[in-house]
Design an enzyme around this catalytic site. Structure first.
Site, short mmCIF file in Angstrom:
data_model
loop_
_atom_site.label_atom_id
_atom_site.label_comp_id
_atom_site.label_asym_id
_atom_site.label_seq_id
_atom_site.Cartn_x
_atom_site.Cartn_y
_atom_site.Cartn_z
N LYS A 58 2.85 10.19 8.31
CA LYS A 58 2.09 9.74 9.49
C LYS A 58 2.62 10.31 10.82
CE LYS A 58 -0.22 5.52 7.85
NZ LYS A 58 -1.64 5.74 8.01
N ASP A 102 9.26 2.90 1.62
CA ASP A 102 8.08 3.60 2.11
C ASP A 102 7.94 3.27 3.60
OD1 ASP A 102 5.57 4.36 2.92
OD2 ASP A 102 4.53 3.57 1.17
N PHE A 139 0.85 -1.20 0.00
CA PHE A 139 0.00 0.00 0.00
C PHE A 139 0.88 1.24 0.00
CE2 PHE A 139 -2.48 3.50 1.68
CZ PHE A 139 -3.63 3.40 0.92
N1 PLP Z 1 2.36 4.39 2.53
C1 PLP Z 1 2.03 3.58 3.55
C2 PLP Z 1 2.93 2.44 3.91
C3 PLP Z 1 0.85 3.80 4.26
O1 PLP Z 1 0.51 2.98 5.26
C4 PLP Z 1 0.02 4.89 3.89
C5 PLP Z 1 -1.25 5.14 4.60
O2 PLP Z 1 -1.81 4.30 5.24
C6 PLP Z 1 0.41 5.71 2.83
C7 PLP Z 1 1.59 5.43 2.19
C8 PLP Z 1 -0.43 6.86 2.40
O3 PLP Z 1 -0.29 7.90 3.31
P1 PLP Z 1 -1.32 9.14 3.28
O4 PLP Z 1 -2.65 8.60 3.63
O5 PLP Z 1 -0.75 10.09 4.30
O6 PLP Z 1 -1.27 9.70 1.89
#
Ligand code: PLP
Length: 387
Positions: free
Chosen positions: A239, A210, A123
């Site tokens: 986050k 990520d 994700f």
């Molecule tokens: N990358 C990861 C691993 C995530 O868990 C999330 C959100 O849950 C995101 C990216 C996306 O982040 P945002 O919702 O701040 O765009």
């Protein structure tokens, strides 16, 4: 718009790991706003920093120097062993920046169709490029045509990656979560991340991590890659960086640090003084209170206790964790557990349909972990007995 299926509760205030609803009922938050409020709610140091900054200046734009942004970049680079930072406002934007870096990197090497390898079950966000990178067809459905230039491989499988590498000369980078969060808290085998580092070095690919969910102390180190000493070329953070104040960052080192030039990328709000002041306060508290170590210790305790009580149950497929990122996989969909937990004043999440996910704040104490263990194990027992 109807983008969310909301639970029937509204919170009015929070303190530490606790939230209070409008009726004054208290809940223990074992999810931290989906891994955002690592320092819990209304942390006094973050509140103070934000309030002080509001009284000075909130926004000036990146047309001008922003001291607090430069300070935050310095601290982030220090704790992550990176060289430069691009600030944005969310995880998806941090990943977008990484994907753009990969493409610039490829074009600079003369590759016309630069390709980024991404993982099954991953994700990365909801923008068009990040939902394309995401390895979940449900996230993509209805939004076709997807973005070109991605290639998908199984997660935690170095051999599959080697085969893909041999068959494709357009690969320029790899983007992955070191622990898959939304996908069900999947922790890779020991040596996977360092194997990826080696492969990237051999092939001249950028290793892009990520750590939007796994970063900022959650797994027991500042960043998950530090468990294996597999420093990436590009690192995405968001986050928990602002403890609830929106901020994201894409960090880079080496060649990746020199790809953007003025005009190639940007963000109006990215790196504003208020967001950066929040980020600085977060780093200071985590460092001062040694919360990475605490996440590691309490994560092991939570995991150990849950495992002791649940692992032998029929219907519990697997229990996984790294630090305070914990997943309990059942053999059937268990989304209803979120509501049952809510009725017992505990906030949890179910992801990937059948994985109970716990992301409690790093400031949680021993006694509060006991409440989580007792409630969650009771819920799972009841759920499995009833079905
Ligand atoms: N990358 C990861 C691993 C995530 O868990 C999330 C959100 O849950 C995101 C990216 C996306 O982040 P945002 O919702 O701040 O765009």
């Amino acid at each position: 718009m109807t983008t969310y299926a909301r639970l029937p509760v509204t919170f009015e205030r929070g303190e530490g790991p606790w939230l209070w609803d409008k009726q004054g009922q208290r809940y223990l938050d074992a999810l931290s706003g989906i891994g955002v409020c690592g320092l819990g709610h209304s942390h006094p140091a973050v509140t103070k920093a934000i309030c002080e900054q509001v009284g000075k200046v909130i926004h000036t734009s990146n047309l001008y120097g922003i001291d607090v942004q430069f300070q935050l970049a310095e601290h982030l680079c220090r704790i992550a062993n990176m060289e430069v930072t691009f600030f944005c406002n969310s995880g998806a934007e941090a990943n977008e920046a990484a994907i753009k870096l990969a493409r610039l990197y490829g074009h600079r090497k003369g590759i016309q169709n630069p390709t980024v390898v991404v993982m099954e079950n991953s994700f990365h966000g909801r923008t068009l490029a990040t939902l394309t990178a995401t390895g979940n067809p449900k996230v993509q459905a209805g939004f076709e045509p997807l973005v070109q230039g991605f290639l998908r491989v199984p997660y935690n499988d170095l051999a599959a990656l080697e085969v893909t590498a041999q068959n494709n000369n357009d690969i320029v980078a790899l983007l992955l979560e070191p622990v898959q969060g939304e996908g069900g808290v999947h922790v890779p085998d020991n040596g996977y991340l360092s194997g990826i580092r080696q492969l990237c070095d051999q092939r001249g690919w950028l290793m892009m991590l990520d750590e939007v969910q796994s970063g900022m102390g959650r797994t027991g180190r500042w960043f998950c890659f530090q468990h294996e000493d597999a420093t990436p070329d590009v690192l995405c953070v968001a986050k928990a960086l602002g403890n609830g104040f929106p901020i994201g960052a894409c960090l880079a080192r080496g060649e990746a640090a020199r790809l953007f030039s003025p005009g190639t990328h940007g963000s109006t709000f990215g790196g504003n003084p208020l967001a950066c002041r929040a980020g600085l306060a977060v780093i200071e508290v985590i460092e001062h209170q040694e919360l990475c170590d605490q996440a590691s210790e309490l994560g092991s305790r939570l995991y150990g206790s849950i495992k002791d009580r649940l692992q032998s149950l029929d219907g519990v497929k697997d229990i996984r964790h790294q630090g305070l990122m914990i997943g309990i996989e059942l053999d059937k969909p268990c989304g209803s557990l979120v509501n049952t937990a809510l009725s017992r004043q505990l906030l949890i999440n179910v992801t990937a349909e059948n994985v109970i996910r716990l992301l409690p704040p790093l400031i949680i104490n021993y006694q509060q972990t006991t409440i989580i263990v007792d409630t969650v194990t009771e819920l799972v027992h009841e759920f499995l007995n009833a079905s």
